[in-house]
Design a protein around this motif. Structure first.
Motif, short mmCIF file in Angstrom:
data_model
loop_
_atom_site.label_atom_id
_atom_site.label_comp_id
_atom_site.label_asym_id
_atom_site.label_seq_id
_atom_site.Cartn_x
_atom_site.Cartn_y
_atom_site.Cartn_z
N GLU A 228 0.89 -1.16 0.00
CA GLU A 228 0.00 0.00 0.00
C GLU A 228 0.93 1.21 0.00
N ILE A 229 0.98 1.92 -1.11
CA ILE A 229 1.85 3.08 -1.23
C ILE A 229 1.06 4.31 -0.80
N ASP A 230 1.45 4.90 0.33
CA ASP A 230 0.79 6.11 0.81
C ASP A 230 1.35 7.37 0.15
N ASP A 231 2.66 7.33 -0.11
CA ASP A 231 3.34 8.50 -0.65
C ASP A 231 4.48 8.00 -1.55
N VAL A 232 4.33 8.17 -2.85
CA VAL A 232 5.33 7.68 -3.80
C VAL A 232 6.69 8.31 -3.53
N SER A 233 6.71 9.61 -3.31
CA SER A 233 7.96 10.32 -3.07
C SER A 233 8.68 9.77 -1.84
N ARG A 234 7.96 9.53 -0.78
CA ARG A 234 8.57 8.99 0.45
C ARG A 234 9.10 7.57 0.20
N THR A 235 8.34 6.77 -0.52
CA THR A 235 8.78 5.41 -0.84
C THR A 235 10.09 5.44 -1.62
N HIS B 5 2.34 4.34 -8.15
CA HIS B 5 1.20 5.21 -7.86
C HIS B 5 0.76 4.97 -6.42
N GLU B 6 0.01 5.89 -5.89
CA GLU B 6 -0.48 5.72 -4.53
C GLU B 6 -1.61 4.71 -4.51
N LYS C 167 12.30 7.84 -1.63
CA LYS C 167 13.36 8.32 -0.73
C LYS C 167 13.86 7.19 0.16
N ASP C 168 12.95 6.32 0.62
CA ASP C 168 13.34 5.17 1.43
C ASP C 168 14.25 4.22 0.61
#
Length: 169
Positions: free
Chosen positions: A16-23, A99-100, A25-26
């Motif tokens: 479950e992708i809540d925030d693509v940008s944060r993912t 995608h989220e 960055k991780d």
């Protein structure tokens, strides 16, 4: 590298992708733990025909960099271009980008240490069922006619499209 495929891992996950940008960055933080040259590319598994399709596109991307015929400056983005058989980065990302929301993810790892798999298992849920193609979705996504589909498996059609992209360049 004696065999181009020796340092390639292709893994399936769901998340479950809540925030693509944060993912992303991780993932970058994970890559920063290691040496230069490692690649971890996350792609929407719904846009692939199977592991062989992804492997073929990955090999084509690596060879494009070796020949100097790459279309992107980043090997991870080149993977998306080759696997999606698109010439433009924006189109490739539209086909294979994250995608989220709930999604199936294919992860391509090049030159990564084995412990990265454990790190990814902590981030996502391992699921190799993501490599089972959604034939109707792929036919629409890649504009595959019923006639083409009658004579070839979906994965072979997509591998052919990937190879044709290389030939056209």
């Amino acid at each position: 590298m004696d065999n181009i495929t020796d340092n390639i891992k292709i893994l399936g996950f769901t998340s479950e992708i809540d925030d693509v940008s944060r993912t992303l960055k991780d993932i970058d933080k994970l890559k920063d733990q290691c040496c230069d040259g490692v690649v971890i590319q996350l792609i929407d598994a719904k846009g692939i025909g199977g592991k062989r399709h992804v492997l073929q596109g990955t090999i084509q991307a690596i060879k494009a960099f070796q020949r100097g015929t790459n279309l992107a400056n980043d090997l991870g983005i080149e993977l998306c271009i080759r696997i999606s058989a698109q010439r433009q980065i924006s189109k490739a990302l539209k086909v294979l980008g994250l995608h989220e929301g709930k999604m199936d993810i294919c992860v391509v790892m090049i030159d990564c240490p084995d412990y990265f798999v454990d790190e990814l298992n902590d981030m996502f849920s391992r699921n190799d069922d993501v490599f089972k193609p959604d034939i109707e979705y792929l036919k629409g996504l890649y504009n595959i006619s019923d006639k083409q589909f009658e004579s070839m498996y979906i994965e072979d059609i997509l591998i052919d499209k990937t190879t044709n992209l290389t030939v056209e360049i």
